[in-house]
Scaffold this motif. Structure first.
Motif, PDB file in Angstrom:
ATOM      1  N   ASN A  75      32.399  29.745 -10.650  1.00  0.00           N
ATOM      2  CA  ASN A  75      33.294  28.843 -11.365  1.00  0.00           C
ATOM      3  C   ASN A  75      34.727  28.924 -10.857  1.00  0.00           C
ATOM      4  N   LEU A  76      35.141  30.112 -10.443  1.00  0.00           N
ATOM      5  CA  LEU A  76      36.476  30.247  -9.845  1.00  0.00           C
ATOM      6  C   LEU A  76      36.540  29.500  -8.522  1.00  0.00           C
ATOM      7  N   MET A  77      35.518  29.632  -7.687  1.00  0.00           N
ATOM      8  CA  MET A  77      35.513  28.926  -6.403  1.00  0.00           C
ATOM      9  C   MET A  77      35.480  27.409  -6.614  1.00  0.00           C
ATOM     10  N   GLU A  78      34.722  26.941  -7.598  1.00  0.00           N
ATOM     11  CA  GLU A  78      34.736  25.509  -7.911  1.00  0.00           C
ATOM     12  C   GLU A  78      36.152  25.038  -8.224  1.00  0.00           C
ATOM     13  N   LEU A  79      36.853  25.809  -9.036  1.00  0.00           N
ATOM     14  CA  LEU A  79      38.226  25.438  -9.414  1.00  0.00           C
ATOM     15  C   LEU A  79      39.130  25.392  -8.191  1.00  0.00           C
ATOM     16  N   LEU A  80      39.036  26.392  -7.339  1.00  0.00           N
ATOM     17  CA  LEU A  80      39.876  26.434  -6.143  1.00  0.00           C
ATOM     18  C   LEU A  80      39.573  25.262  -5.213  1.00  0.00           C
ATOM     19  N   LEU A 125      44.927  30.922  -7.101  1.00  0.00           N
ATOM     20  CA  LEU A 125      45.110  29.643  -7.783  1.00  0.00           C
ATOM     21  C   LEU A 125      46.370  28.936  -7.289  1.00  0.00           C
ATOM     22  N   THR A 126      47.433  29.696  -7.107  1.00  0.00           N
ATOM     23  CA  THR A 126      48.687  29.098  -6.630  1.00  0.00           C
ATOM     24  C   THR A 126      48.540  28.577  -5.210  1.00  0.00           C
ATOM     25  N   ILE A 133      49.377  26.183 -15.165  1.00  0.00           N
ATOM     26  CA  ILE A 133      48.182  26.728 -15.799  1.00  0.00           C
ATOM     27  C   ILE A 133      48.263  26.478 -17.304  1.00  0.00           C
ATOM     28  N   LEU A 134      47.156  25.993 -17.879  1.00  0.00           N
ATOM     29  CA  LEU A 134      47.020  25.890 -19.330  1.00  0.00           C
ATOM     30  C   LEU A 134      45.794  26.702 -19.708  1.00  0.00           C
ATOM     31  N   ASP A 148      53.900  32.557 -10.302  1.00  0.00           N
ATOM     32  CA  ASP A 148      55.230  32.018 -10.020  1.00  0.00           C
ATOM     33  C   ASP A 148      55.293  30.536 -10.377  1.00  0.00           C
ATOM     34  N   ILE A 149      54.349  30.092 -11.179  1.00  0.00           N
ATOM     35  CA  ILE A 149      54.302  28.724 -11.684  1.00  0.00           C
ATOM     36  C   ILE A 149      54.238  28.795 -13.211  1.00  0.00           C
TER      37      ILE A 149
END
Length: 339
Positions: A75-80, A125-126, A133-134, A148-149
């Motif tokens: 799921n993390l790789m999908e997001l990236l 993610l950045t 991010i929410l 840093d976002i």
């Protein structure tokens, strides 16, 4: 570059049910239909992830809804990869909506030669092009500082307070909020303040990881309806043992309110056989069939809160206003009476 007329939502495979519910709520607020962006997130034969977006997103304000729950790595790789696809398609801004932020429990070095994986994930993610991010109920608030976002961290406690007011009418004066460990006192105190209830603590001692050797209740729970509050329930071992300890100390009933129902391995069976009368979780993680069919597990929706938060980010208005009862209660109108 065109000016975005509406926020655009895209979802991965982690929790499409929540993504669709958020889109429906946003449609109600906007008075027009907001559909999820048409895309496919698939896997090749060797399990590599492939993303293709079928709509024009140039200049659009994009919100990617993807909890990084089990399987966390997929799921993390999908997001990236979704974020990279959107960035290369000239989206104006990409906000990752991560209702459950995986790897948050690895937020510091507990021993020599161990990673701080939450920081690594923040960097990834950045670098993928995400600009905001929410999320909800980060395991440790300081994780916001790993980025840093901008990071907007919503809280489940205002929604839980609405649910408790509705579910425990007539016995509010007998409620006792319980933190299952010393580290969760701030979270439990926040809910106790919202429902005007006293606070107790279960102090646990571990002989080794995953095994609780002893539990001591700090506070008098005799004849009280105890509400255990925590952010994550994984295998439910600690939670069920805490409930047993409270009952042994004279509690009348034990209920639990947990932000993220990870519920791995034997968790559902343990909860079914537990002395707890109910476990309330949010839908930040897509519930499996066993969770949905468990009689003493109840799920409260987060779509109304996330939908409003997305609209507030898109409009450039306050997200922290959603922490207040007077702001959140109308959003959940029809789900809970304001008792």
């Amino acid at each position: 570059m065109p000016i975005p007329q509406e926020p655009k939502i895209i979802s991965g495979n982690s929790n499409p049910t929540l993504a669709k519910a958020i889109a429906r709520r946003m449609s109600m607020h906007r008075g027009r239909t907001l559909n999820l962006v048409d895309a496919r997130v698939e896997r090749f034969a060797d399990a590599e992830i492939f993303v293709e977006v079928f709509e024009n997103v140039r200049g659009e304000d994009m919100f990617v809804i993807q909890p990084t729950s089990n399987p966390a790595n997929d799921n993390l790789m999908e997001l990236l990869i979704m974020s990279d696809a959107l960035r290369r398609s000239s989206a104006s801004r990409i906000t990752a909506v991560i209702p459950y932020f995986g790897y948050a429990r690895q937020d510091r070095r507990t021993k020599a030669r161990t990673p701080i994986t939450a920081k690594l994930v923040a960097n990834m993610l950045t670098e993928a092009g995400i600009e905001r991010i929410l999320t909800m109920d980060l395991h440790a608030a300081q994780i916001q500082g790993f980025f840093d976002i901008p990071v907007d961290n919503l809280y489940a406690s205002p929604v839980f307070a609405l649910d408790i007011r509705d579910a425990f009418k007539g016995q509010r004066e007998n409620l006792m909020v319980v933190s299952p460990d010393v580290g969760g006192v701030a979270r439990a105190r926040e809910l106790a303040k919202r429902i005007n209830a006293p606070l107790s603590i279960v102090d646990k001692r571990r002989e080794k990881a995953g095994e609780v050797a002893e539990m001591i209740v700090i506070g008098d729970v005799t004849d009280k309806t105890c509400i255990i509050v925590d952010d994550i329930c994984d295998t439910a071992g600690t939670l069920c043992k805490a409930a047993e300890t409270l009952m042994e100390q004279g509690a009348a009933e034990v209920h639990a309110y947990i932000s993220h129902g990870v519920l791995s391995g034997p968790a559902v069976e343990r909860i079914s056989n537990s002395v707890m009368k109910s476990l309330v979780i949010t839908d930040s993680i897509e519930p499996n069939e066993a969770v949905r069919n468990c009689e003493n597990i109840r799920i409260v929706p987060t779509a109304p809160m996330f939908a409003q938060a997305i609209l507030n980010i898109w409009n450039g208005t306050s997200v922290s206003s959603l922490f207040e009862h007077d702001t959140l209660s109308p959003i959940y109108e029809g789900l809970y009476s304001d008792g």
